[in-house]
Design a protein around this motif. Structure first.
Motif, mmCIF file in Angstrom:
data_model
loop_
_atom_site.group_PDB
_atom_site.id
_atom_site.type_symbol
_atom_site.label_atom_id
_atom_site.label_comp_id
_atom_site.label_asym_id
_atom_site.label_seq_id
_atom_site.Cartn_x
_atom_site.Cartn_y
_atom_site.Cartn_z
ATOM 1 N N ILE A 273 -4.042 -15.599 17.317
ATOM 2 C CA ILE A 273 -2.994 -16.569 17.661
ATOM 3 C C ILE A 273 -2.081 -16.880 16.476
ATOM 4 O O ILE A 273 -1.007 -17.451 16.657
ATOM 5 C CB ILE A 273 -3.620 -17.876 18.198
ATOM 6 C CG1 ILE A 273 -4.489 -18.542 17.138
ATOM 7 C CG2 ILE A 273 -4.423 -17.602 19.467
ATOM 8 C CD1 ILE A 273 -4.989 -19.914 17.543
ATOM 9 N N TYR A 274 -2.505 -16.516 15.270
ATOM 10 C CA TYR A 274 -1.679 -16.733 14.085
ATOM 11 C C TYR A 274 -0.872 -15.500 13.698
ATOM 12 O O TYR A 274 -0.124 -15.526 12.729
ATOM 13 C CB TYR A 274 -2.552 -17.152 12.906
ATOM 14 C CG TYR A 274 -3.401 -18.372 13.195
ATOM 15 C CD1 TYR A 274 -4.777 -18.257 13.385
ATOM 16 C CD2 TYR A 274 -2.825 -19.630 13.310
ATOM 17 C CE1 TYR A 274 -5.546 -19.368 13.668
ATOM 18 C CE2 TYR A 274 -3.585 -20.747 13.594
ATOM 19 C CZ TYR A 274 -4.950 -20.605 13.774
ATOM 20 O OH TYR A 274 -5.714 -21.704 14.068
ATOM 21 N N GLY A 275 -1.067 -14.418 14.468
ATOM 22 C CA GLY A 275 -0.367 -13.183 14.147
ATOM 23 C C GLY A 275 -1.133 -12.276 13.204
ATOM 24 O O GLY A 275 -0.622 -11.229 12.793
ATOM 25 N N ASN A 276 -2.356 -12.670 12.848
ATOM 26 C CA ASN A 276 -3.181 -11.793 12.012
ATOM 27 C C ASN A 276 -3.624 -10.586 12.832
ATOM 28 O O ASN A 276 -3.941 -10.704 14.009
ATOM 29 C CB ASN A 276 -4.408 -12.538 11.502
ATOM 30 C CG ASN A 276 -4.053 -13.724 10.641
ATOM 31 O OD1 ASN A 276 -3.228 -13.614 9.743
ATOM 32 N ND2 ASN A 276 -4.645 -14.876 10.923
ATOM 33 N N THR A 277 -3.658 -9.434 12.191
ATOM 34 C CA THR A 277 -3.972 -8.194 12.895
ATOM 35 C C THR A 277 -5.211 -7.523 12.327
ATOM 36 O O THR A 277 -5.556 -7.703 11.153
ATOM 37 C CB THR A 277 -2.797 -7.214 12.813
ATOM 38 O OG1 THR A 277 -2.480 -6.958 11.435
ATOM 39 C CG2 THR A 277 -1.564 -7.783 13.500
ATOM 40 N N GLN A 278 -5.878 -6.770 13.172
ATOM 41 C CA GLN A 278 -7.035 -5.969 12.777
ATOM 42 C C GLN A 278 -6.933 -4.617 13.449
ATOM 43 O O GLN A 278 -6.391 -4.504 14.545
ATOM 44 C CB GLN A 278 -8.342 -6.648 13.209
ATOM 45 C CG GLN A 278 -8.792 -7.787 12.357
ATOM 46 C CD GLN A 278 -10.254 -8.130 12.644
ATOM 47 O OE1 GLN A 278 -10.867 -7.585 13.545
ATOM 48 N NE2 GLN A 278 -10.802 -9.036 11.852
ATOM 49 N N TYR A 279 -7.518 -3.614 12.778
ATOM 50 C CA TYR A 279 -7.437 -2.256 13.311
ATOM 51 C C TYR A 279 -8.770 -1.543 13.172
ATOM 52 O O TYR A 279 -9.545 -1.801 12.248
ATOM 53 C CB TYR A 279 -6.378 -1.450 12.549
ATOM 54 C CG TYR A 279 -4.989 -2.022 12.658
ATOM 55 C CD1 TYR A 279 -4.511 -2.908 11.710
ATOM 56 C CD2 TYR A 279 -4.174 -1.688 13.736
ATOM 57 C CE1 TYR A 279 -3.245 -3.457 11.824
ATOM 58 C CE2 TYR A 279 -2.899 -2.224 13.861
ATOM 59 C CZ TYR A 279 -2.455 -3.112 12.898
ATOM 60 O OH TYR A 279 -1.194 -3.648 13.021
ATOM 61 N N ALA A 280 -9.006 -0.630 14.094
ATOM 62 C CA ALA A 280 -10.130 0.274 13.941
ATOM 63 C C ALA A 280 -9.861 1.177 12.741
ATOM 64 O O ALA A 280 -8.701 1.501 12.444
ATOM 65 C CB ALA A 280 -10.312 1.123 15.194
ATOM 66 N N VAL A 281 -10.913 1.577 12.072
ATOM 67 C CA VAL A 281 -10.765 2.429 10.899
ATOM 68 C C VAL A 281 -10.020 3.714 11.261
ATOM 69 O O VAL A 281 -9.208 4.215 10.482
ATOM 70 C CB VAL A 281 -12.152 2.758 10.305
ATOM 71 C CG1 VAL A 281 -12.040 3.805 9.209
ATOM 72 C CG2 VAL A 281 -12.793 1.486 9.753
ATOM 73 N N SER A 282 -10.255 4.204 12.453
ATOM 74 C CA SER A 282 -9.683 5.488 12.867
ATOM 75 C C SER A 282 -8.163 5.470 12.996
ATOM 76 O O SER A 282 -7.520 6.522 12.979
ATOM 77 C CB SER A 282 -10.300 5.932 14.201
ATOM 78 O OG SER A 282 -10.073 4.943 15.196
ATOM 79 N N VAL A 283 -7.573 4.269 13.112
ATOM 80 C CA VAL A 283 -6.124 4.198 13.308
ATOM 81 C C VAL A 283 -5.421 3.434 12.197
ATOM 82 O O VAL A 283 -4.185 3.353 12.177
ATOM 83 C CB VAL A 283 -5.773 3.543 14.664
ATOM 84 C CG1 VAL A 283 -6.479 4.260 15.789
ATOM 85 C CG2 VAL A 283 -6.082 2.051 14.674
ATOM 86 N N ARG A 284 -6.200 2.883 11.283
ATOM 87 C CA ARG A 284 -5.614 2.050 10.227
ATOM 88 C C ARG A 284 -4.621 2.859 9.404
ATOM 89 O O ARG A 284 -4.877 3.989 9.008
ATOM 90 C CB ARG A 284 -6.733 1.515 9.339
ATOM 91 C CG ARG A 284 -6.372 0.285 8.537
ATOM 92 C CD ARG A 284 -7.631 -0.282 7.905
ATOM 93 N NE ARG A 284 -8.534 -0.814 8.929
ATOM 94 C CZ ARG A 284 -9.815 -1.071 8.720
ATOM 95 N NH1 ARG A 284 -10.345 -0.837 7.554
ATOM 96 N NH2 ARG A 284 -10.554 -1.567 9.691
ATOM 97 N N GLY A 285 -3.455 2.266 9.193
ATOM 98 C CA GLY A 285 -2.410 2.949 8.437
ATOM 99 C C GLY A 285 -1.483 3.789 9.299
ATOM 100 O O GLY A 285 -0.428 4.230 8.837
ATOM 101 N N ARG A 286 -1.877 4.022 10.551
ATOM 102 C CA ARG A 286 -1.039 4.821 11.459
ATOM 103 C C ARG A 286 -0.519 3.993 12.639
ATOM 104 O O ARG A 286 0.573 4.260 13.140
ATOM 105 C CB ARG A 286 -1.843 6.005 12.012
ATOM 106 C CG ARG A 286 -2.358 6.960 10.954
ATOM 107 C CD ARG A 286 -2.998 8.191 11.580
ATOM 108 N NE ARG A 286 -4.147 7.860 12.401
ATOM 109 C CZ ARG A 286 -4.253 8.169 13.699
ATOM 110 N NH1 ARG A 286 -3.267 8.807 14.303
ATOM 111 N NH2 ARG A 286 -5.340 7.840 14.383
ATOM 112 N N PHE A 287 -1.301 3.029 13.078
ATOM 113 C CA PHE A 287 -0.923 2.207 14.228
ATOM 114 C C PHE A 287 -0.559 0.804 13.762
ATOM 115 O O PHE A 287 -1.152 0.292 12.809
ATOM 116 C CB PHE A 287 -2.078 2.094 15.224
ATOM 117 C CG PHE A 287 -2.409 3.350 15.982
ATOM 118 C CD1 PHE A 287 -1.894 4.594 15.616
ATOM 119 C CD2 PHE A 287 -3.263 3.295 17.077
ATOM 120 C CE1 PHE A 287 -2.214 5.742 16.309
ATOM 121 C CE2 PHE A 287 -3.587 4.438 17.790
ATOM 122 C CZ PHE A 287 -3.059 5.655 17.400
#
Length: 125
Positions: A52-66
């Motif tokens: 809700i604050y706009g913080n994002t998380q990514y799976a390791v497999s897509v980090r840096g690309r998505f």
């Protein structure tokens, strides 16, 4: 509680880019949302989440690309995907928590109670 409609899936060559969109029937403001995917014969995989604050998380497999983002004026969630590989081939689903609900890490976004019908992404080598 909220209807979600994904769009933007397509067939692309490896190294290409796509932008997925998810239109929500209700406000996305202060709503936890995310994307997950499922490939044939594989488990669901949480790809990205935004709190809700706009913080994002990514799976390791897509980090840096998505990149996940949200436009609260348009009630739309996005997933920008760059440098796609054949391993990214899957049906991509948008998911959203009910208002006031807890936000999950990216790995758990498929547990949100509101999910779209999915959009197919196919990456050829």
């Amino acid at each position: 509680e909220v209807q979600l409609v994904e769009s933007g899936g397509d067939s692309v060559q490896a190294g290409g880019s796509l932008k997925l969109s998810c239109a929500a029937s209700k406000s996305t403001y202060k709503r936890c949302m995310g994307w997950f995917r499922q490939a044939p014969g594989k488990e669901r995989e949480g790809v990205a989440g935004i709190d809700i604050y706009g913080n994002t998380q990514y799976a390791v497999s897509v980090r840096g690309r998505f990149t996940i983002s949200k436009d609260n004026e348009k009630n739309t969630l996005y997933l920008h995907m760059n440098n796609l590989t054949p391993e990214d081939t899957a049906v991509y689903y948008c998911a959203a928590q009910n208002g006031g609900g807890l936000c999950f890490a990216a790995a758990g976004v498929y547990e949100y109670p509101n999910r779209g019908q999915g959009t197919q992404v196919t990456v050829s080598s």
